[in-house]
Design a protein around this motif. Structure first.
Motif, PDB file in Angstrom:
ATOM      1  N   UNK A 179       0.836  -1.208   0.000  1.00  0.00           N
ATOM      2  CA  UNK A 179       0.000   0.000   0.000  1.00  0.00           C
ATOM      3  C   UNK A 179       0.869   1.256   0.000  1.00  0.00           C
ATOM      4  N   UNK A 180       1.968   1.228   0.751  1.00  0.00           N
ATOM      5  CA  UNK A 180       2.896   2.353   0.751  1.00  0.00           C
ATOM      6  C   UNK A 180       3.507   2.564  -0.627  1.00  0.00           C
ATOM      7  N   UNK A 181       3.925   1.468  -1.266  1.00  0.00           N
ATOM      8  CA  UNK A 181       4.493   1.577  -2.607  1.00  0.00           C
ATOM      9  C   UNK A 181       3.438   2.100  -3.578  1.00  0.00           C
ATOM     10  N   UNK A 204      13.425   3.190  -1.510  1.00  0.00           N
ATOM     11  CA  UNK A 204      13.747   2.263  -0.419  1.00  0.00           C
ATOM     12  C   UNK A 204      12.692   1.170  -0.301  1.00  0.00           C
ATOM     13  N   UNK A 205      11.424   1.567  -0.298  1.00  0.00           N
ATOM     14  CA  UNK A 205      10.344   0.587  -0.173  1.00  0.00           C
ATOM     15  C   UNK A 205      10.298  -0.340  -1.383  1.00  0.00           C
ATOM     16  N   UNK A 206      10.525   0.240  -2.570  1.00  0.00           N
ATOM     17  CA  UNK A 206      10.537  -0.579  -3.774  1.00  0.00           C
ATOM     18  C   UNK A 206      11.654  -1.605  -3.745  1.00  0.00           C
ATOM     19  N   UNK A 207      12.820  -1.199  -3.242  1.00  0.00           N
ATOM     20  CA  UNK A 207      13.950  -2.131  -3.137  1.00  0.00           C
ATOM     21  C   UNK A 207      13.631  -3.254  -2.159  1.00  0.00           C
ATOM     22  N   UNK A 208      12.981  -2.915  -1.036  1.00  0.00           N
ATOM     23  CA  UNK A 208      12.592  -3.944  -0.061  1.00  0.00           C
ATOM     24  C   UNK A 208      11.600  -4.910  -0.676  1.00  0.00           C
ATOM     25  N   UNK A 209      10.619  -4.374  -1.415  1.00  0.00           N
ATOM     26  CA  UNK A 209       9.604  -5.212  -2.036  1.00  0.00           C
ATOM     27  C   UNK A 209      10.222  -6.155  -3.069  1.00  0.00           C
ATOM     28  N   UNK A 210      11.113  -5.620  -3.890  1.00  0.00           N
ATOM     29  CA  UNK A 210      11.788  -6.449  -4.893  1.00  0.00           C
ATOM     30  C   UNK A 210      12.616  -7.537  -4.219  1.00  0.00           C
ATOM     31  N   UNK A 211      13.312  -7.180  -3.135  1.00  0.00           N
ATOM     32  CA  UNK A 211      14.120  -8.156  -2.398  1.00  0.00           C
ATOM     33  C   UNK A 211      13.251  -9.273  -1.833  1.00  0.00           C
ATOM     34  N   UNK A 212      12.090  -8.925  -1.286  1.00  0.00           N
ATOM     35  CA  UNK A 212      11.201  -9.931  -0.717  1.00  0.00           C
ATOM     36  C   UNK A 212      10.683 -10.884  -1.784  1.00  0.00           C
ATOM     37  N   UNK A 213      10.337 -10.340  -2.956  1.00  0.00           N
ATOM     38  CA  UNK A 213       9.872 -11.195  -4.039  1.00  0.00           C
ATOM     39  C   UNK A 213      11.000 -12.060  -4.578  1.00  0.00           C
ATOM     40  N   UNK A 214      12.208 -11.503  -4.615  1.00  0.00           N
ATOM     41  CA  UNK A 214      13.362 -12.286  -5.074  1.00  0.00           C
ATOM     42  C   UNK A 214      13.639 -13.438  -4.111  1.00  0.00           C
TER      43      UNK A 214
END
Length: 205
Positions: free
Chosen positions: A151-153, A169-179
């Motif tokens: 929701x933040x993204x 920052x949030x996008x990088x965290x989200x991408x890392x979690x999906x990776x």
């Protein structure tokens, strides 16, 4: 779906007043059962429609309702048939044993780390020996951080000029979690069920 289309859809729904807000909430519920676009897109629509905190609440509540509904639907309609089909896979006994003991935390972890789509987690859990209360509590716990993040993204994507740094920052965290989710999914799916011992293997070492 482009930025303009998401923004246009939120404006269109908003033009219908109360009914448009109902449709926005139902999009989240439907997405929890049949994912048709990335969740962040649907979350972004509701953030624009309800405002950030209202959209976050709608995204969380209706995602949980949709997951629980999918679980009960699958458990009541198809569980016996699926269990008969899977009866020959002895490795599932270990999984069921783990889920019986730690089902709550397994479900919570599967929501936080997207190893599988949310709908697959809900339906798959219905066919396994997960206690209903463990599924519900695990879903309520695990959905919170991931839905907040998405929701933040979604919010920052449509207010990019104001939140560039935070979005990165949030996008990088989200991408890392999906990776990480993809890594574990690939690791686990490479290990298939044990081969049947009915016929000897003729392959050479």
């Amino acid at each position: 779906m482009s930025h303009w289309n998401v923004e246009h859809l939120s404006e269109l729904l908003n033009s219908f007043g109360w009914w448009g807000h109902v449709v926005g909430a139902l999009l989240i519920l439907l997405h929890s059962m049949v994912p048709f676009v990335p969740f962040v897109v649907v979350a972004g629509v509701n953030v624009l429609l309800f405002g950030f905190w209202g959209g976050l609440a709608v995204n969380y509540i209706f995602a949980c309702i949709g997951a629980i509904f999918a679980f009960f639907l699958a458990r009541n309609l198809g569980r016996s048939w699926v269990q008969r089909k899977l009866a020959g896979y002895s490795f599932l006994d270990n999984i069921n044993s783990l889920l019986q003991r730690y089902g709550l935390w397994c479900i919570a972890a599967s929501r936080v780390l997207p190893v599988l789509p949310s709908s697959i987690v809900s339906i798959g859990a219905a066919f396994m020996k997960v206690r209903t209360r463990h599924f519900i509590i695990g879903t309520l716990i695990g959905n919170a951080p991931m839905i907040w993040l998405e929701s933040m993204v979604g919010h920052d994507l449509f207010h990019f000029g104001q939140h560039k740094g935070r979005l990165l920052i949030l996008g990088a965290i989200l991408v890392l979690m999906f990776a990480m989710g993809a890594y574990f999914r690939n690791k686990w799916t490479r290990t298939g069920p044990p081969a049947s011992s009915g016929k000897p293997s003729h392959s050479k070492r």
